[in-house]
Design an enzyme around this catalytic site. Sequence first.
Site, mmCIF file in Angstrom:
data_model
loop_
_atom_site.group_PDB
_atom_site.id
_atom_site.type_symbol
_atom_site.label_atom_id
_atom_site.label_comp_id
_atom_site.label_asym_id
_atom_site.label_seq_id
_atom_site.Cartn_x
_atom_site.Cartn_y
_atom_site.Cartn_z
ATOM 1 N N ASP A 49 35.179 -15.583 17.348
ATOM 2 C CA ASP A 49 34.496 -16.092 15.932
ATOM 3 C C ASP A 49 33.586 -17.178 15.800
ATOM 4 O O ASP A 49 33.565 -18.057 15.276
ATOM 5 C CB ASP A 49 35.558 -16.317 14.824
ATOM 6 C CG ASP A 49 36.692 -15.417 14.788
ATOM 7 O OD1 ASP A 49 36.297 -13.945 15.000
ATOM 8 O OD2 ASP A 49 37.713 -15.663 14.698
ATOM 9 N N GLU A 248 34.117 -7.752 7.157
ATOM 10 C CA GLU A 248 34.457 -9.202 7.279
ATOM 11 C C GLU A 248 33.165 -9.962 7.844
ATOM 12 O O GLU A 248 32.026 -9.226 8.092
ATOM 13 C CB GLU A 248 35.790 -9.282 8.247
ATOM 14 C CG GLU A 248 35.431 -8.630 9.783
ATOM 15 C CD GLU A 248 36.510 -8.927 10.625
ATOM 16 O OE1 GLU A 248 37.698 -9.431 10.067
ATOM 17 O OE2 GLU A 248 36.487 -8.594 11.613
#
Length: 634
Positions: A49, A248
């Site tokens: 991420d 997301e």
Amino acid sequence: MFKKLSVIALTFVVLLSGLPMMSVYAANNATAKQPGNSNPLMDHKLGADPFALAYNGRVYVYMSSDAYVYNSNGTVKDNDFSALNKINVISSADMVNWTDHGAIPVAGANNVNGSAGIAKWASLSWAPSAAVKKINGQDKFFLYFANGASGIGVLTANSPIGPWSDPLGKALVTGGTPGMSGVTWLFDPAVLVDDDGSGYLYSGGGIPNTSDPASVANPKTARVIKLGADMTSIVGSASMIDAPYMFEDSGIHKYGGKYYYSYCINFSGTHPAAYPAGEIGYMVSNSPMGPFTYAGHFLKNPYTFFGVGGNNHHAVFNFNNQWYVVYHAQTVAKAVLGDGKGYRSPHINKLVHNANGTIQEVQGDLAGIAQIANLNPFIRVDAETIAWNAGIATEPTQAAGGPVSNMNVTSINNGDWVAVGNADFGSGATSFKANVASTTGGKIELRLDSATGPLVGTLNVPSTGGTQTWKEAETTVSNATGVHRLYLVFTGSGSGNLFNLDYWQFSTGTTVPSRNMVEAEDMTLSGTYAGKITSPFSGVALYGNEDAAAFNQYFAYGTHNISVRGASGNSATARVDLKIGGTTVGSFYFSGTTPTVQTLSNVAHATGNQEVKLVVTTDNGTWDVNVDYIEWSQ
């Protein structure tokens, strides 16, 4: 796990050959980041991420702390994300050599990170994003993270690598925050500081009902909310971003006066061709709060490029007037395990905006970005600054000096090595020194261009009496000229850790004394009234606005504690501002005529050759400032 596999492989080779493990030609192989490639950014550890922040000539990448999770029988199981309670940080000035700044122990609930956990209320720290904003004349850094899918927290610091603190003691954004109702997963923050200094936080994700095609097509779970001037509070209510097929991974950047919101498209149901599953789509708006209009997609799922898929997480950033996207892929885990198993590593590739504002499809690959600047080997280089490696690991160090959260290279066995790209030796180096710690000892072979390339020097590493007992060792060097990849190849006997390595540095033979203090009378004075004094000390007096004392200094690191000894000309409080590279980084205040030492801690500033200036800007005719010297931590 990396170390275990490399040791097994090397042992097998030795058993076949019957030769002792001493020759450099037994050098181990890189795991996933092969020499010459720039992706993945690192392979001695994992990181997911990713979010990138460009600051003062360096790119800082903040990541979720992916780490292998094991079954009871010792095998690696699929990633269950239970290890994501820290934030890993690396940085680079050239996009190839990355310095490992270790892990920020964010989560503090339930003693997750022991007493070191910073956010005592949080049990997890997922998908970070970071921003810098000048507040009260000083650059402040803000690190946003998700406590699982339940809310967003924020940490603050005076430098991009900390130390960090929790200003709120609770989440910044939760499901109860105005406008956040209806968000399935309140996570994956992205932050934007606009040209006027206003901050905006983007987050959200999930599908309310995966069996409902309408819910899949328009989940309505993305949000943007304005931040307060302090970047640690919110203003008003969040606005919904109607991102089609939202899953997301909020992303945000500004280009050509437009605001680009990007996200990972979901995997559920059947999609029209415009919304390919698992790819990064983007929307455009004239306002940071929207409304946003879908414009296309620009980054395919990692499976397309690397043969291993999973979720797609990204961030778009600009560095040295070039646009890039940082994203993750399971390339390291695939190389180590033969299967990604959900463990991610960071990558960077170029991103191009077309003339009409649309974004070209990014080509993900292992080649990555070519090195954009040479490395200077004649300054202190932290050993954890790595382009490529074989077999090593990094750990927090007890060695003195260096940056905040300094690390050292460890897990060094015979045949392991670290390498940096494009070190510029100029007309030649004559010596090499390194800060080492060991109970065993060994050697560091200095080789050019490859792990078996020309040998230009060998450093004998002595036993120092402990793995955190540090000593500088030095050796002569010959035939190191021009620009080369530099390999530090480690050799020695025994199967354990040979030694630890903190930093290294070459010398030209012309001794340039290291300094960390400059007397004010040795500085260059400017302004109408500035002059030298002999009382209350030998120094300078700055009497009026724009009076200044300055000098030039090379800084290898972008964070120091900086102190000035000085005094006021009378009983009033005198102020002198500190500028580095033209940017005001803090101010010193002296009350009364008795000299005192005032210190600014963890001052973040530009690296390389910089002008350091002490300047008066707030004189009202009632005081003067006297300056004795300035010094900074090495």
